[in-house]
Design a protein around this motif. Structure first.
Motif, PDB file in Angstrom:
ATOM      1  N   ILE A  92      52.595  51.343  32.307  1.00  0.00           N
ATOM      2  CA  ILE A  92      51.983  52.410  33.104  1.00  0.00           C
ATOM      3  C   ILE A  92      52.913  52.794  34.246  1.00  0.00           C
ATOM      4  O   ILE A  92      53.441  51.923  34.945  1.00  0.00           O
ATOM      5  CB  ILE A  92      50.620  51.958  33.663  1.00  0.00           C
ATOM      6  N   PHE A  93      53.109  54.072  34.434  1.00  0.00           N
ATOM      7  CA  PHE A  93      53.834  54.547  35.607  1.00  0.00           C
ATOM      8  C   PHE A  93      52.863  54.730  36.770  1.00  0.00           C
ATOM      9  O   PHE A  93      53.129  54.333  37.897  1.00  0.00           O
ATOM     10  CB  PHE A  93      54.562  55.859  35.314  1.00  0.00           C
ATOM     11  N   ASP A  94      51.705  55.335  36.478  1.00  0.00           N
ATOM     12  CA  ASP A  94      50.711  55.615  37.513  1.00  0.00           C
ATOM     13  C   ASP A  94      49.360  55.798  36.835  1.00  0.00           C
ATOM     14  O   ASP A  94      49.285  56.439  35.788  1.00  0.00           O
ATOM     15  CB  ASP A  94      51.112  56.888  38.261  1.00  0.00           C
ATOM     16  N   LEU A  95      48.310  55.225  37.397  1.00  0.00           N
ATOM     17  CA  LEU A  95      46.961  55.386  36.868  1.00  0.00           C
ATOM     18  C   LEU A  95      46.040  55.774  38.004  1.00  0.00           C
ATOM     19  O   LEU A  95      46.118  55.217  39.100  1.00  0.00           O
ATOM     20  CB  LEU A  95      46.475  54.095  36.221  1.00  0.00           C
ATOM     21  N   GLU A  96      45.154  56.720  37.733  1.00  0.00           N
ATOM     22  CA  GLU A  96      44.212  57.176  38.753  1.00  0.00           C
ATOM     23  C   GLU A  96      42.848  57.399  38.112  1.00  0.00           C
ATOM     24  O   GLU A  96      42.750  57.928  37.003  1.00  0.00           O
ATOM     25  CB  GLU A  96      44.705  58.468  39.385  1.00  0.00           C
ATOM     26  N   ILE A  97      41.811  56.988  38.826  1.00  0.00           N
ATOM     27  CA  ILE A  97      40.437  57.240  38.399  1.00  0.00           C
ATOM     28  C   ILE A  97      39.828  58.198  39.410  1.00  0.00           C
ATOM     29  O   ILE A  97      39.815  57.916  40.612  1.00  0.00           O
ATOM     30  CB  ILE A  97      39.619  55.943  38.340  1.00  0.00           C
ATOM     31  N   THR A  98      39.344  59.327  38.914  1.00  0.00           N
ATOM     32  CA  THR A  98      38.716  60.322  39.785  1.00  0.00           C
ATOM     33  C   THR A  98      37.336  60.666  39.234  1.00  0.00           C
ATOM     34  O   THR A  98      37.049  60.441  38.055  1.00  0.00           O
ATOM     35  CB  THR A  98      39.563  61.606  39.874  1.00  0.00           C
ATOM     36  N   GLN A  99      36.519  61.198  40.103  1.00  0.00           N
ATOM     37  CA  GLN A  99      35.209  61.657  39.663  1.00  0.00           C
ATOM     38  C   GLN A  99      35.275  63.161  39.439  1.00  0.00           C
ATOM     39  O   GLN A  99      35.780  63.902  40.277  1.00  0.00           O
ATOM     40  CB  GLN A  99      34.139  61.325  40.698  1.00  0.00           C
ATOM     41  N   VAL A 100      34.793  63.589  38.272  1.00  0.00           N
ATOM     42  CA  VAL A 100      34.766  64.994  37.897  1.00  0.00           C
ATOM     43  C   VAL A 100      33.316  65.306  37.552  1.00  0.00           C
ATOM     44  O   VAL A 100      32.829  64.873  36.511  1.00  0.00           O
ATOM     45  CB  VAL A 100      35.689  65.283  36.694  1.00  0.00           C
ATOM     46  N   GLU A 101      32.661  66.023  38.460  1.00  0.00           N
ATOM     47  CA  GLU A 101      31.225  66.281  38.345  1.00  0.00           C
ATOM     48  C   GLU A 101      30.505  64.948  38.218  1.00  0.00           C
ATOM     49  O   GLU A 101      30.641  64.115  39.090  1.00  0.00           O
ATOM     50  CB  GLU A 101      30.937  67.266  37.218  1.00  0.00           C
ATOM     51  N   GLU A 102      29.790  64.695  37.130  1.00  0.00           N
ATOM     52  CA  GLU A 102      29.055  63.436  36.986  1.00  0.00           C
ATOM     53  C   GLU A 102      29.795  62.431  36.103  1.00  0.00           C
ATOM     54  O   GLU A 102      29.215  61.433  35.683  1.00  0.00           O
ATOM     55  CB  GLU A 102      27.657  63.714  36.429  1.00  0.00           C
ATOM     56  N   ASN A 103      31.049  62.686  35.828  1.00  0.00           N
ATOM     57  CA  ASN A 103      31.845  61.815  34.970  1.00  0.00           C
ATOM     58  C   ASN A 103      33.038  61.245  35.724  1.00  0.00           C
ATOM     59  O   ASN A 103      33.358  61.680  36.823  1.00  0.00           O
ATOM     60  CB  ASN A 103      32.354  62.604  33.754  1.00  0.00           C
ATOM     61  N   TYR A 104      33.682  60.278  35.079  1.00  0.00           N
ATOM     62  CA  TYR A 104      34.920  59.709  35.604  1.00  0.00           C
ATOM     63  C   TYR A 104      36.063  60.105  34.684  1.00  0.00           C
ATOM     64  O   TYR A 104      35.921  60.121  33.462  1.00  0.00           O
ATOM     65  CB  TYR A 104      34.831  58.177  35.677  1.00  0.00           C
ATOM     66  N   GLY A 116      47.849  59.329  28.816  1.00  0.00           N
ATOM     67  CA  GLY A 116      46.781  60.278  28.532  1.00  0.00           C
ATOM     68  C   GLY A 116      45.660  60.223  29.533  1.00  0.00           C
ATOM     69  O   GLY A 116      45.832  59.787  30.671  1.00  0.00           O
ATOM     70  N   PHE A 117      44.480  60.659  29.071  1.00  0.00           N
ATOM     71  CA  PHE A 117      43.293  60.599  29.913  1.00  0.00           C
ATOM     72  C   PHE A 117      42.062  60.371  29.058  1.00  0.00           C
ATOM     73  O   PHE A 117      42.054  60.642  27.851  1.00  0.00           O
ATOM     74  CB  PHE A 117      43.136  61.853  30.781  1.00  0.00           C
ATOM     75  N   ILE A 118      41.034  59.845  29.715  1.00  0.00           N
ATOM     76  CA  ILE A 118      39.738  59.598  29.100  1.00  0.00           C
ATOM     77  C   ILE A 118      38.689  60.073  30.089  1.00  0.00           C
ATOM     78  O   ILE A 118      38.823  59.845  31.298  1.00  0.00           O
ATOM     79  CB  ILE A 118      39.529  58.097  28.820  1.00  0.00           C
ATOM     80  N   ILE A 119      37.658  60.731  29.596  1.00  0.00           N
ATOM     81  CA  ILE A 119      36.529  61.113  30.441  1.00  0.00           C
ATOM     82  C   ILE A 119      35.318  60.342  29.945  1.00  0.00           C
ATOM     83  O   ILE A 119      35.022  60.332  28.738  1.00  0.00           O
ATOM     84  CB  ILE A 119      36.281  62.629  30.413  1.00  0.00           C
ATOM     85  N   ALA A 120      34.631  59.666  30.863  1.00  0.00           N
ATOM     86  CA  ALA A 120      33.479  58.839  30.517  1.00  0.00           C
ATOM     87  C   ALA A 120      32.395  58.979  31.581  1.00  0.00           C
ATOM     88  O   ALA A 120      32.687  59.218  32.756  1.00  0.00           O
ATOM     89  CB  ALA A 120      33.892  57.383  30.375  1.00  0.00           C
ATOM     90  N   LYS A 121      31.180  58.785  31.160  1.00  0.00           N
ATOM     91  CA  LYS A 121      30.032  58.867  32.072  1.00  0.00           C
ATOM     92  C   LYS A 121      29.980  57.656  33.013  1.00  0.00           C
ATOM     93  O   LYS A 121      29.663  57.780  34.175  1.00  0.00           O
ATOM     94  CB  LYS A 121      28.739  58.963  31.247  1.00  0.00           C
ATOM     95  N   HIS A 122      30.303  56.468  32.479  1.00  0.00           N
ATOM     96  CA  HIS A 122      30.225  55.231  33.263  1.00  0.00           C
ATOM     97  C   HIS A 122      31.494  54.404  33.080  1.00  0.00           C
ATOM     98  O   HIS A 122      32.048  54.354  31.979  1.00  0.00           O
ATOM     99  CB  HIS A 122      29.021  54.385  32.827  1.00  0.00           C
TER     100      HIS A 122
END
Length: 133
Positions: A92-104, A116-122
């Motif tokens: 990993i070069f860089d990892l970030e977790i952000t909140q997008v509306e009601e998802n992460y 890449g990226f993953i969008i998940a509710k929880h």
């Protein structure tokens, strides 16, 4: 050291992760050991991470400490976008977790391998101090 406000503060297990590393980790040079998805919207990322100290070993390399495996358990996965998925484990070069509306949104770039990226509710984080077996 006080960590700036981060989405990690709102995720179960996030405070323990911040407490272990002493800051909000960016997972630079961490190893992405496992990515797993099921057909029921569940997923998992397992990451071996550490802090890098200012100490240098006999070979001139920076000495890492605070090794731990962070397992991000994902529920309600609605989007997955990965490139170089067949290149595991990844660095990993860089990892970030952000909140997008009601998802992460869990997004990472790689020095080597899958990115890449993953969008998940929880999202839940389980921290296991030490090096993996």
């Amino acid at each position: 050291m006080t960590s700036p406000k981060s989405t990690l503060h709102d995720i179960p297990g996030g405070e323990a992760l911040i407490g272990w590393f002493g800051c909000v980790p960016r997972f630079h040079d961490a190893e992405l050991l496992e990515i797993t998805f099921s057909g029921k919207g569940a997923g998992l990322l397992r990451i071996q991470a550490w802090n890098v100290t200012d100490e240098v070993d006999a070979k001139g390399y920076l000495v890492p400490d605070k090794h731990a495996t962070a397992t991000l358990t994902l529920d309600g996965v609605t989007a997955i976008h990965c490139i170089d998925f067949d290149m595991m484990p990844a660095i990993i070069f860089d990892l970030e977790i952000t909140q997008v509306e009601e998802n992460y949104r869990i997004q990472w770039s790689a020095s080597y391998g899958v990115a890449g990226f993953i969008i998940a509710k929880h999202v839940r984080i389980n921290l296991a101090p030490g090096k993996p077996d």
